[in-house]
Design an enzyme around this catalytic site. Structure first.
Site, PDB file in Angstrom:
ATOM      1  N   PRO A   1       0.844  -1.214   0.000  1.00  0.00           N
ATOM      2  CA  PRO A   1       0.000   0.000   0.000  1.00  0.00           C
ATOM      3  C   PRO A   1       0.873   1.257   0.000  1.00  0.00           C
ATOM      4  O   PRO A   1       1.814   1.361   0.773  1.00  0.00           O
ATOM      5  CB  PRO A   1      -0.784  -0.095   1.316  1.00  0.00           C
ATOM      6  N   GLU A   2       0.559   2.162  -0.892  1.00  0.00           N
ATOM      7  CA  GLU A   2       1.264   3.441  -0.967  1.00  0.00           C
ATOM      8  C   GLU A   2       0.331   4.526  -0.414  1.00  0.00           C
ATOM      9  O   GLU A   2      -0.800   4.246  -0.038  1.00  0.00           O
ATOM     10  CB  GLU A   2       1.623   3.743  -2.426  1.00  0.00           C
TER      11      GLU A   2
ATOM     12  N   ARG B   1       1.586 -10.780   6.106  1.00  0.00           N
ATOM     13  CA  ARG B   1       3.038 -10.783   6.327  1.00  0.00           C
ATOM     14  C   ARG B   1       3.436 -10.121   7.645  1.00  0.00           C
ATOM     15  O   ARG B   1       4.587 -10.151   8.031  1.00  0.00           O
ATOM     16  CB  ARG B   1       3.740 -10.122   5.141  1.00  0.00           C
TER      17      ARG B   1
ATOM     18  N   ARG C   1      22.233  17.956  -1.646  1.00  0.00           N
ATOM     19  CA  ARG C   1      21.918  16.518  -1.693  1.00  0.00           C
ATOM     20  C   ARG C   1      22.484  15.938  -2.991  1.00  0.00           C
ATOM     21  O   ARG C   1      21.983  16.238  -4.076  1.00  0.00           O
ATOM     22  CB  ARG C   1      20.400  16.292  -1.636  1.00  0.00           C
TER      23      ARG C   1
ATOM     24  N   HIS D   1      -5.542 -14.502   8.631  1.00  0.00           N
ATOM     25  CA  HIS D   1      -4.626 -13.381   8.874  1.00  0.00           C
ATOM     26  C   HIS D   1      -5.317 -12.146   9.467  1.00  0.00           C
ATOM     27  O   HIS D   1      -4.763 -11.064   9.460  1.00  0.00           O
ATOM     28  CB  HIS D   1      -3.894 -13.017   7.585  1.00  0.00           C
TER      29      HIS D   1
END
Ligand SMILES: [Zn+2]
Length: 273
Positions: free
Chosen positions: A2-3, A109, A154, A91
């Protein structure tokens, strides 16, 4: 995985079922996910009313008067709102019963998290997991100037700087590749070498790809709530992501795949300079 858009759509999906309602039960079917579940979570939450929901990066925040529940979906987590008599599956590790429904988290997971932050520990933004996060990409503070200013010095590639999450949060692997393509910026360029004009374009395309994903997710919102709903991760049509060797949608040049910081990057060597 999931983002940010999936987390935001999840928040919008569950919010109407949570806000203003009182927790009546908490059921834990495992000792924890990535970290142990908070001790006495049931005692902490039962009888208390959810005031609002929020999101910071990929953390879903459930605010009560006496603190905030932080939920992270990890690699494979998924939230649904179900009738309370729905039998749990293998789960389904965490249930929070709210009124006549249950918020259920499944996480095969177990890289996700359910954590509690009490109000008397300080403001939620100062939580150990939140305080180092960059600005939210969909908030006004984030723009080309912000990117430009914070990338001086950076030397890492712009792709890796975006993924690092300390300048802007929630631009994951898919959306970094896609927004760099749309901004016509080569993902290998050192962040400090990119000028303001290109950063203005990049901030705009980051907002675009995330907003489009959220909008698309909104149309599949019911999946989050269905008993047998799919994971709800969005299947967008991408310009470059996972299109190695396929022709660029703009110029037909084969899309190239490279590895940066152990993550795959996809780009068009012709369109992105
Ligand atoms: Zn191209």
């Amino acid at each position: 995985m999931p983002e940010l858009p999936e987390v935001e759509v999840t928040r919008r999906g569950v919010a109407p079922h949570l806000e203003g309602r009182t927790v009546t039960a908490v059921t834990l079917r495992h000792t924890g996910l990535r970290w142990p579940f908070p001790a006495d979570l049931g005692t902490t939450l039962v009888g208390h009313t959810i005031r609002s929901t929020g999101r910071r990066g990929k953390y879903l925040l459930v605010h009560f008067d006496h603190g905030t529940l932080l939920i992270h979906l990890g690699m494979s987590g998924h939230l649904r709102v179900l009738p309370p008599d729905t039998l749990p599956k293998k789960h389904d590790h965490f249930d929070m019963q709210v009124g006549d429904q249950v918020l259920r988290m499944s996480d095969p997971r177990r890289f996700g998290a359910v954590l509690w932050h009490a109000s008397n520990e300080g403001v939620i933004d100062n939580h150990l997991l939140l305080r180092t996060l960059g600005v939210e990409p969909l908030e006004a503070q984030f723009d080309g100037q912000w990117l430009y200013k914070h990338t001086r010095g950076r030397t890492a590639s712009i792709k890796q700087v975006l993924l690092a999450g300390d300048i802007v949060v929630g631009v994951g692997n898919i959306y970094a590749s896609e927004s760099l393509f749309r901004a016509r910026i080569n993902p290998r360029i050192a962040a400090h070498r990119i000028g303001l004009e290109r950063y203005v374009r990049l901030a705009q395309t980051i907002r675009e790809v995330l907003a489009e994903a959220i909008e698309q997710g909104g149309s599949t919102l019911k999946d989050f709530l269905a008993v047998n709903g799919q994971s709800g991760y969005f299947q967008q049509s991408y310009f470059v992501y996972a299109r190695t060797g396929e022709p660029c949608r703009i110029c037909k040049t084969p899309i190239r795949q490279i590895v940066q910081g152990q993550r795959s990057t996809f780009y068009c060597p012709n369109c992105q300079k």
